[in-house]
Design an enzyme around this catalytic site. Structure first.
Site, PDB file in Angstrom:
ATOM      1  N   LYS A  22      69.369  45.986  95.219  1.00  0.00           N
ATOM      2  CA  LYS A  22      69.887  44.847  94.444  1.00  0.00           C
ATOM      3  C   LYS A  22      70.418  45.322  93.093  1.00  0.00           C
ATOM      4  CE  LYS A  22      66.891  42.195  91.977  1.00  0.00           C
ATOM      5  NZ  LYS A  22      67.304  42.030  90.585  1.00  0.00           N
ATOM      6  N   ASN A  23      69.644  46.182  92.421  1.00  0.00           N
ATOM      7  CA  ASN A  23      70.004  46.579  91.057  1.00  0.00           C
ATOM      8  C   ASN A  23      71.174  47.558  91.013  1.00  0.00           C
ATOM      9  OD1 ASN A  23      68.076  44.920  90.062  1.00  0.00           O
ATOM     10  ND2 ASN A  23      66.621  46.529  89.485  1.00  0.00           N
ATOM     11  N   CYS A 117      62.724  35.313  79.662  1.00  0.00           N
ATOM     12  CA  CYS A 117      62.442  34.923  81.039  1.00  0.00           C
ATOM     13  C   CYS A 117      60.955  35.112  81.273  1.00  0.00           C
ATOM     14  CB  CYS A 117      63.272  35.735  82.019  1.00  0.00           C
ATOM     15  SG  CYS A 117      62.875  37.449  82.023  1.00  0.00           S
ATOM     16  N   ARG A 122      63.864  39.457  76.513  1.00  0.00           N
ATOM     17  CA  ARG A 122      64.764  40.499  77.016  1.00  0.00           C
ATOM     18  C   ARG A 122      66.060  40.472  76.210  1.00  0.00           C
ATOM     19  NH1 ARG A 122      64.406  40.505  83.511  1.00  0.00           N
ATOM     20  NH2 ARG A 122      65.410  42.524  83.257  1.00  0.00           N
ATOM     21  N   PRO A 123      66.064  41.177  75.067  1.00  0.00           N
ATOM     22  CA  PRO A 123      67.238  41.153  74.195  1.00  0.00           C
ATOM     23  C   PRO A 123      68.429  41.913  74.797  1.00  0.00           C
ATOM     24  CG  PRO A 123      65.618  42.726  73.385  1.00  0.00           C
ATOM     25  CD  PRO A 123      65.003  42.048  74.576  1.00  0.00           C
ATOM     26  N   ILE A 124      69.634  41.697  74.213  1.00  0.00           N
ATOM     27  CA  ILE A 124      70.803  42.468  74.657  1.00  0.00           C
ATOM     28  C   ILE A 124      71.482  43.183  73.480  1.00  0.00           C
ATOM     29  CG2 ILE A 124      71.290  41.178  76.791  1.00  0.00           C
ATOM     30  CD1 ILE A 124      73.523  39.726  75.195  1.00  0.00           C
ATOM     31  N   ASP A 125      70.670  43.453  72.433  1.00  0.00           N
ATOM     32  CA  ASP A 125      71.241  44.101  71.247  1.00  0.00           C
ATOM     33  C   ASP A 125      71.879  45.453  71.566  1.00  0.00           C
ATOM     34  OD1 ASP A 125      68.424  44.594  71.758  1.00  0.00           O
ATOM     35  OD2 ASP A 125      68.462  45.910  70.012  1.00  0.00           O
ATOM     36  N   LEU A 126      71.294  46.198  72.504  1.00  0.00           N
ATOM     37  CA  LEU A 126      71.829  47.536  72.808  1.00  0.00           C
ATOM     38  C   LEU A 126      73.198  47.437  73.500  1.00  0.00           C
ATOM     39  CD1 LEU A 126      68.533  49.241  74.054  1.00  0.00           C
ATOM     40  CD2 LEU A 126      69.704  49.694  71.886  1.00  0.00           C
ATOM     41  N   ASP A 308      59.136  47.641  87.856  1.00  0.00           N
ATOM     42  CA  ASP A 308      59.380  46.724  88.978  1.00  0.00           C
ATOM     43  C   ASP A 308      58.390  46.913  90.131  1.00  0.00           C
ATOM     44  OD1 ASP A 308      61.424  45.505  87.642  1.00  0.00           O
ATOM     45  OD2 ASP A 308      63.048  46.386  88.810  1.00  0.00           O
ATOM     46  N   ILE A 330      57.375  48.938  79.448  1.00  0.00           N
ATOM     47  CA  ILE A 330      58.763  48.443  79.440  1.00  0.00           C
ATOM     48  C   ILE A 330      58.792  46.963  79.060  1.00  0.00           C
ATOM     49  CG2 ILE A 330      60.926  48.234  80.740  1.00  0.00           C
ATOM     50  CD1 ILE A 330      60.008  51.111  80.621  1.00  0.00           C
ATOM     51  N   ARG A 400      65.334  36.064  95.662  1.00  0.00           N
ATOM     52  CA  ARG A 400      66.304  36.689  94.763  1.00  0.00           C
ATOM     53  C   ARG A 400      66.416  38.179  95.035  1.00  0.00           C
ATOM     54  NH1 ARG A 400      64.493  36.698  89.341  1.00  0.00           N
ATOM     55  NH2 ARG A 400      66.184  38.180  89.364  1.00  0.00           N
TER      56      ARG A 400
HETATM   57  C1  UD1 Z   1      66.852  46.522  84.658  1.00  0.00           C
HETATM   58  C2  UD1 Z   1      66.563  46.036  86.059  1.00  0.00           C
HETATM   59  C3  UD1 Z   1      65.179  45.381  86.128  1.00  0.00           C
HETATM   60  C4  UD1 Z   1      64.125  46.332  85.589  1.00  0.00           C
HETATM   61  C5  UD1 Z   1      64.510  46.868  84.219  1.00  0.00           C
HETATM   62  C6  UD1 Z   1      63.588  47.965  83.721  1.00  0.00           C
HETATM   63  C7  UD1 Z   1      68.796  45.509  86.841  1.00  0.00           C
HETATM   64  C8  UD1 Z   1      69.778  44.470  87.253  1.00  0.00           C
HETATM   65  N1  UD1 Z   1      67.594  45.083  86.421  1.00  0.00           N
HETATM   66  O1  UD1 Z   1      66.863  45.363  83.816  1.00  0.00           O
HETATM   67  O2  UD1 Z   1      64.909  45.059  87.491  1.00  0.00           O
HETATM   68  O3  UD1 Z   1      62.894  45.652  85.477  1.00  0.00           O
HETATM   69  O4  UD1 Z   1      65.842  47.438  84.259  1.00  0.00           O
HETATM   70  O5  UD1 Z   1      63.562  49.029  84.623  1.00  0.00           O
HETATM   71  O6  UD1 Z   1      69.068  46.690  86.937  1.00  0.00           O
HETATM   72  N2  UD1 Z   1      65.950  46.244  75.680  1.00  0.00           N
HETATM   73  C9  UD1 Z   1      66.234  46.106  74.338  1.00  0.00           C
HETATM   74  N3  UD1 Z   1      67.527  45.812  73.977  1.00  0.00           N
HETATM   75  C10 UD1 Z   1      68.529  45.660  74.895  1.00  0.00           C
HETATM   76  C11 UD1 Z   1      68.219  45.830  76.251  1.00  0.00           C
HETATM   77  C12 UD1 Z   1      66.923  46.117  76.607  1.00  0.00           C
HETATM   78  O7  UD1 Z   1      65.364  46.232  73.485  1.00  0.00           O
HETATM   79  O8  UD1 Z   1      69.669  45.407  74.508  1.00  0.00           O
HETATM   80  C13 UD1 Z   1      64.565  46.546  76.094  1.00  0.00           C
HETATM   81  C14 UD1 Z   1      64.013  45.536  77.079  1.00  0.00           C
HETATM   82  O9  UD1 Z   1      63.443  44.410  76.431  1.00  0.00           O
HETATM   83  C15 UD1 Z   1      62.981  46.357  77.811  1.00  0.00           C
HETATM   84  C16 UD1 Z   1      63.632  47.740  77.885  1.00  0.00           C
HETATM   85  O10 UD1 Z   1      64.600  47.751  76.833  1.00  0.00           O
HETATM   86  O11 UD1 Z   1      61.799  46.445  77.065  1.00  0.00           O
HETATM   87  C17 UD1 Z   1      64.292  48.063  79.184  1.00  0.00           C
HETATM   88  O12 UD1 Z   1      65.119  47.001  79.578  1.00  0.00           O
HETATM   89  P1  UD1 Z   1      66.432  47.214  80.426  1.00  0.00           P
HETATM   90  O13 UD1 Z   1      66.462  48.577  81.021  1.00  0.00           O
HETATM   91  O14 UD1 Z   1      67.617  46.808  79.610  1.00  0.00           O
HETATM   92  O15 UD1 Z   1      66.286  46.138  81.570  1.00  0.00           O
HETATM   93  P2  UD1 Z   1      67.471  45.467  82.358  1.00  0.00           P
HETATM   94  O16 UD1 Z   1      68.630  46.393  82.355  1.00  0.00           O
HETATM   95  O17 UD1 Z   1      67.656  44.063  81.888  1.00  0.00           O
END
Ligand code: UD1
Length: 421
Positions: A22-23, A117, A122-126, A308, A330, A400
């Site tokens: 899926k991922n 969630c 789950r931020p998207i700052d990066l 996961d 994580i 899902r």
């Molecule tokens: C992906 C996987 C999800 C898995 C996760 C961790 C997909 C579609 N989903 O989710 O199944 O559980 O990796 O292996 O591939 N973070 C930040 N800032 C950001 C983005 C992330 O601080 O901008 C933090 C997150 O809160 C978390 C860590 O980084 O603590 C890892 O998250 P991330 O690898 O981004 O998870 P996803 O890509 O959303």
């Protein structure tokens, strides 16, 4: 609403086919936005999240259709819209993967900010930091991230965050960089096999990506990408879940199509528990030595133990002969399954990002509530071995990410049925 009813106690025996990941499928589907011509994807699992991504892509002008053999054909027909709306993004976080491709190809991406969630913040700052470094202007408009660029340019980008690298941020920056002038170097890139699969897909389309699978990815921008055919990599999380299903039922299963080389940390931990794992003719074979040893586990970015599979492993360790410790590095709040497992007679104690698991002789069936995708899988695993009947409600979470889980388990001997409430 539907529920699963499981009568525990059956040993699982036989072969289970592992689907495409899926991922991996979701970001590769999003990457079709970048491509001129047709993308053909094989081994795309039939999941609610995949159908959700098809809906999102169709709103963004990408026609996505399965052929008679199940291959997914994607083709961009209209490039006008670049807005992924709240109604769609809120249902599936991986929708954020369209951000990079929209920005690169349409010079504009408006994506609703995914909220928190069930597994925590789950931020998207990066993602935003990486795309800004490539030259995008960023604004927050009515809860949407709006990124615009007249021209993007390659850059050196560090993508490490407080919890290590980010998988989908790496995917977004890597996808964008394929069509950007000059060289982009991503430091602290995610090394997950799904990122490698995405990079291999993009390279087959004409991208120039090096170093995927390592923490430093280099992308030389090209003028355009052309269509290709690609087979999605096997789902290591689905395989790990069925591996634990075999172990918890003292069974004997073969996971056909599973890739042992992508599951080293999982195999290492499970072997320490006492599970017998071998490379089989068609995948991986799993059997149990009947006695489960307690272990300590910390979730980490790949190649560490995956978050996961944390919930599923916890279900297994409930039955180990002694105390185990699981630390979540994580998503420190990803423990909604703890309360439900305790309702089945487990002895679990949460202390911050750590759970102490005191092994018990047996679990007993109960009425349970699924809270998120992987926690739901853990409850099914516990139900397979619990004494009596377990009923799991809100199973839409499981659809899902697991294709026909009840059919796959029933085919190897589990007593599990999907019922209407
Ligand atoms: C992906 C996987 C999800 C898995 C996760 C961790 C997909 C579609 N989903 O989710 O199944 O559980 O990796 O292996 O591939 N973070 C930040 N800032 C950001 C983005 C992330 O601080 O901008 C933090 C997150 O809160 C978390 C860590 O980084 O603590 C890892 O998250 P991330 O690898 O981004 O998870 P996803 O890509 O959303």
């Amino acid at each position: 609403m539907e529920l699963f009813e499981i009568v525990g106690g059956n040993r699982l025996k036989g072969a289970i086919e592992i689907n495409g990941a899926k991922n991996s499928a979701l970001p590769i589907m999003a990457a079709s936005i970048l491509v001129d011509g047709e993308t053909v994807l094989r081994n795309v699992p039939d999941l609610a999240d995949v159908r959700q991504m098809q809906v999102l892509l169709s709103r963004l002008g990408v026609k996505a259709q399965r052929d008679a053999e199940g291959a997914l054909h994607l083709r961009v027909e209209d490039e006008m819209n670049a807005h992924a709306e709240y109604e769609l993004v809120s249902k599936m976080r991986a929708s954020v993967c369209v951000m990079g491709p929209l920005l690169a190809k349409r010079k504009r991406a408006q994506v609703s900010m995914p909220g928190g969630c069930a597994i925590g913040s789950r931020p998207i700052d990066l993602h935003i930091q990486g795309l800004r470094a490539l030259g995008a202007d960023f604004e927050l408009v009515n809860g949407d991230v709006l990124l615009r660029a007249k021209k993007l340019k390659g850059a050196d980008i560090f993508l490490g965050g407080p919890f290590g690298s980010s998988v989908t941020a790496t995917a977004n920056v890597m996808m964008t960089a394929t069509l950007v002038e000059g060289r982009t170097v991503i430091a602290s890139a995610a090394c997950e096999p799904e990122i490698t699969d995405l990079a291999e897909f993009l390279n087959a389309c004409g991208a120039r990506i090096l170093g995927h699978g390592t923490p430093e990815i280099t992308v030389e921008g090209v003028d355009g990408l052309t269509g290709t055919e690609h087979t999605v990599v096997a789902d290591r999380i689905e395989a790990g879940t069925y591996m634990i299903a075999g172990a918890i039922t003292n069974g004997d299963v073969e996971l056909q199509g599973a890739r042992l080389e992508h599951m080293q940390a999982v195999v290492d931990r499970l072997r320490r528990v006492g599970v017998i794992i071998e490379r089989g003719e068609k995948g991986i074979t799993v059997s149990s030595s009947r006695h489960l040893e307690p272990i300590d586990v910390t979730t980490q970015p790949y190649p560490g133990f995956p978050t996961d599979l944390q919930a599923q492993l916890m279900a297994l360790l409930c039955l180990a002969d002694g105390n185990s410790v699981i630390t979540e590095k994580i998503f420190p709040d990803r423990f909604l399954h703890v309360g439900e497992l305790n309702r089945m007679g487990a002895h679990l104690r949460k202390e911050g990002p750590t759970v102490i698991i005191e092994g018990v002789k047996r679990l007993v069936g109960a009425q349970l509530m699924a809270s998120d995708l992987r926690a739901s899988a853990a409850l099914i695993l516990a139900g397979l071995i619990a004494k009596g009947t377990t009923r799991i409600h809100r199973i839409y979470h499981i659809d899902r990410g697991y294709q026909h889980i009840e059919k796959k388990l029933a085919a190897v001997g589990a007593n599990i049925r999907r019922l209407n409430e």
